[in-house]
Design a protein around this motif. Sequence first.
Motif, PDB file in Angstrom:
ATOM      1  N   LEU A   1      -4.671  -4.084   3.065  1.00 21.34           N
ATOM      2  CA  LEU A   1      -4.314  -5.484   2.844  1.00 21.34           C
ATOM      3  C   LEU A   1      -5.166  -6.390   3.732  1.00 21.34           C
ATOM      4  CD1 LEU A   1      -0.401  -5.640   2.641  1.00 21.34           C
ATOM      5  CD2 LEU A   1      -2.055  -5.592   0.775  1.00 21.34           C
ATOM      6  N   GLU A   2      -5.359  -7.608   3.294  1.00 17.75           N
ATOM      7  CA  GLU A   2      -5.970  -8.615   4.144  1.00 17.75           C
ATOM      8  C   GLU A   2      -4.953  -8.970   5.227  1.00 17.75           C
ATOM      9  OE1 GLU A   2      -9.075  -9.804   3.961  1.00 17.75           O
ATOM     10  OE2 GLU A   2      -9.454  -8.426   2.288  1.00 17.75           O
ATOM     11  N   PHE A   3      -5.439  -9.296   6.410  1.00 18.26           N
ATOM     12  CA  PHE A   3      -4.538  -9.558   7.527  1.00 18.26           C
ATOM     13  C   PHE A   3      -3.512 -10.644   7.202  1.00 18.26           C
ATOM     14  CE2 PHE A   3      -3.141 -11.659  11.394  1.00 18.26           C
ATOM     15  CZ  PHE A   3      -2.643 -10.575  12.104  1.00 18.26           C
ATOM     16  N   GLU A   4      -3.936 -11.750   6.616  1.00 18.85           N
ATOM     17  CA  GLU A   4      -3.008 -12.856   6.329  1.00 18.85           C
ATOM     18  C   GLU A   4      -1.923 -12.453   5.334  1.00 18.85           C
ATOM     19  OE1 GLU A   4      -2.460 -15.737   7.909  1.00 18.85           O
ATOM     20  OE2 GLU A   4      -3.989 -15.031   9.298  1.00 18.85           O
ATOM     21  N   GLN A   5      -2.286 -11.653   4.331  1.00 18.83           N
ATOM     22  CA  GLN A   5      -1.293 -11.141   3.378  1.00 18.83           C
ATOM     23  C   GLN A   5      -0.287 -10.252   4.096  1.00 18.83           C
ATOM     24  OE1 GLN A   5      -3.641  -9.025   0.392  1.00 18.83           O
ATOM     25  NE2 GLN A   5      -2.709 -10.345  -1.158  1.00 18.83           N
ATOM     26  N   ALA A   6      -0.812  -9.340   4.895  1.00 20.38           N
ATOM     27  CA  ALA A   6       0.048  -8.408   5.626  1.00 20.38           C
ATOM     28  C   ALA A   6       0.981  -9.166   6.566  1.00 20.38           C
ATOM     29  CB  ALA A   6      -0.814  -7.414   6.403  1.00 20.38           C
ATOM     30  N   LYS A   7       0.451 -10.174   7.228  1.00 18.96           N
ATOM     31  CA  LYS A   7       1.261 -10.979   8.155  1.00 18.96           C
ATOM     32  C   LYS A   7       2.403 -11.671   7.410  1.00 18.96           C
ATOM     33  CE  LYS A   7       0.947 -14.654  11.541  1.00 18.96           C
ATOM     34  NZ  LYS A   7       0.418 -15.984  11.693  1.00 18.96           N
TER      35      LYS A   7
ATOM     36  N   LEU B   1       0.775  -5.344  14.064  1.00 19.30           N
ATOM     37  CA  LEU B   1       0.317  -5.180  12.690  1.00 19.30           C
ATOM     38  C   LEU B   1      -1.097  -4.641  12.662  1.00 19.30           C
ATOM     39  CD1 LEU B   1       0.578  -5.593   9.628  1.00 19.30           C
ATOM     40  CD2 LEU B   1      -0.029  -7.998   9.989  1.00 19.30           C
ATOM     41  N   ALA B   2      -1.291  -3.581  11.884  1.00 17.73           N
ATOM     42  CA  ALA B   2      -2.619  -3.017  11.646  1.00 17.73           C
ATOM     43  C   ALA B   2      -2.862  -2.982  10.155  1.00 17.73           C
ATOM     44  CB  ALA B   2      -2.722  -1.616  12.225  1.00 17.73           C
ATOM     45  N   VAL B   3      -4.058  -3.362   9.741  1.00 12.82           N
ATOM     46  CA  VAL B   3      -4.428  -3.335   8.317  1.00 12.82           C
ATOM     47  C   VAL B   3      -5.625  -2.435   8.108  1.00 12.82           C
ATOM     48  CG1 VAL B   3      -3.426  -5.554   7.724  1.00 12.82           C
ATOM     49  CG2 VAL B   3      -5.777  -5.452   8.554  1.00 12.82           C
TER      50      VAL B   3
ATOM     51  N   VAL C   1       3.482  -1.707  12.573  1.00 15.50           N
ATOM     52  CA  VAL C   1       3.446  -1.703  11.115  1.00 15.50           C
ATOM     53  C   VAL C   1       2.006  -1.498  10.661  1.00 15.50           C
ATOM     54  CG1 VAL C   1       3.977  -3.022   9.031  1.00 15.50           C
ATOM     55  CG2 VAL C   1       5.413  -3.286  11.076  1.00 15.50           C
ATOM     56  N   ASN C   2       1.793  -0.513   9.783  1.00 17.39           N
ATOM     57  CA  ASN C   2       0.465  -0.201   9.270  1.00 17.39           C
ATOM     58  C   ASN C   2       0.451  -0.463   7.768  1.00 17.39           C
ATOM     59  OD1 ASN C   2      -2.124   0.709   8.942  1.00 17.39           O
ATOM     60  ND2 ASN C   2      -1.640   2.864   9.274  1.00 17.39           N
TER      61      ASN C   2
ATOM     62  N   PRO D   1       0.822  -1.210   0.000  1.00 19.17           N
ATOM     63  CA  PRO D   1       0.000   0.000   0.000  1.00 19.17           C
ATOM     64  C   PRO D   1       0.861   1.268   0.000  1.00 19.17           C
ATOM     65  CG  PRO D   1      -0.752  -1.543   1.686  1.00 19.17           C
ATOM     66  CD  PRO D   1       0.546  -2.064   1.165  1.00 19.17           C
ATOM     67  N   ALA D   2       0.402   2.283  -0.709  1.00 15.67           N
ATOM     68  CA  ALA D   2       1.129   3.560  -0.755  1.00 15.67           C
ATOM     69  C   ALA D   2       1.218   4.189   0.636  1.00 15.67           C
ATOM     70  CB  ALA D   2       0.444   4.518  -1.725  1.00 15.67           C
ATOM     71  N   ALA D   3       0.228   3.932   1.481  1.00 17.49           N
ATOM     72  CA  ALA D   3       0.196   4.525   2.822  1.00 17.49           C
ATOM     73  C   ALA D   3       0.904   3.657   3.866  1.00 17.49           C
ATOM     74  CB  ALA D   3      -1.244   4.779   3.245  1.00 17.49           C
ATOM     75  N   THR D   4       1.758   2.728   3.422  1.00 16.64           N
ATOM     76  CA  THR D   4       2.516   1.893   4.365  1.00 16.64           C
ATOM     77  C   THR D   4       3.315   2.793   5.305  1.00 16.64           C
ATOM     78  OG1 THR D   4       2.692   0.041   2.839  1.00 16.64           O
ATOM     79  CG2 THR D   4       4.397   0.205   4.535  1.00 16.64           C
ATOM     80  N   ALA D   5       3.252   2.478   6.585  1.00 16.11           N
ATOM     81  CA  ALA D   5       3.974   3.281   7.578  1.00 16.11           C
ATOM     82  C   ALA D   5       4.341   2.413   8.777  1.00 16.11           C
ATOM     83  CB  ALA D   5       3.115   4.457   8.041  1.00 16.11           C
ATOM     84  N   ILE D   6       5.364   2.857   9.488  1.00 12.71           N
ATOM     85  CA  ILE D   6       5.762   2.209  10.742  1.00 12.71           C
ATOM     86  C   ILE D   6       5.943   3.283  11.803  1.00 12.71           C
ATOM     87  CG2 ILE D   6       7.552   0.897  11.953  1.00 12.71           C
ATOM     88  CD1 ILE D   6       8.132  -0.564   9.346  1.00 12.71           C
ATOM     89  N   ASP D   7       5.354   3.046  12.944  1.00 11.50           N
ATOM     90  CA  ASP D   7       5.623   3.855  14.126  1.00 11.50           C
ATOM     91  C   ASP D   7       6.504   2.988  15.017  1.00 11.50           C
ATOM     92  OD1 ASP D   7       3.992   6.260  13.694  1.00 11.50           O
ATOM     93  OD2 ASP D   7       2.334   4.834  13.701  1.00 11.50           O
ATOM     94  N   ALA D   8       7.719   3.431  15.240  1.00 20.36           N
ATOM     95  CA  ALA D   8       8.680   2.641  16.009  1.00 20.36           C
ATOM     96  C   ALA D   8       8.906   3.259  17.378  1.00 20.36           C
ATOM     97  CB  ALA D   8      10.004   2.553  15.256  1.00 20.36           C
TER      98      ALA D   8
END
Length: 152
Positions: free
Chosen positions: A118-124, A150-152, A113-114, A87-94
């Motif tokens: 995405l579907e949760f299983e794909q993102a995982k 993980l957040a989707v 990780v945001n 996703p274009a809006a992929t982001a991480i808050d660390a």
Amino acid sequence: MENQKIIDAANTAQVVIKQVLYTGKVHITGGRDGAAKSDDGRLDVSLSTPGGQGTGTNPEQLFAAGWSACFIGAMKHNAPRLGISLPAATAIDAEVDLASGDDGFSLQVRLHVNLPGLEFEQAKKLVEAAHQTCPYSKATRGNINVQIHLAV
């Protein structure tokens, strides 16, 4: 620098390196209340002790930024192989904690990780693949506490 000697070769991993892709070179003075400047001038920051009076950044913030950027890069690397569109809006808050315990000072990390849309299983799958290939993840594996949310 001509008088340098290796004093801790025992801490070197027995990893076979076929090609060095990049070497980051940074000169630090003054420790946590000093400055850091890269040899190419792209990084030039003041450093401050966390919670102190200074206005600079600190090693924990730099580590959080470096690991997050690398982790997103690892997701970009793995996404095509997994048939996933990042996703274009992929982001991480660390969050990097400077902690103390029985063995002295240590770090612990939480990566939030945001991957919106995405579907949760794909993102995982993507996050798990990234955690296996990201050099920061490899360097810290088994050495510090790490949580990946993980957040989707």
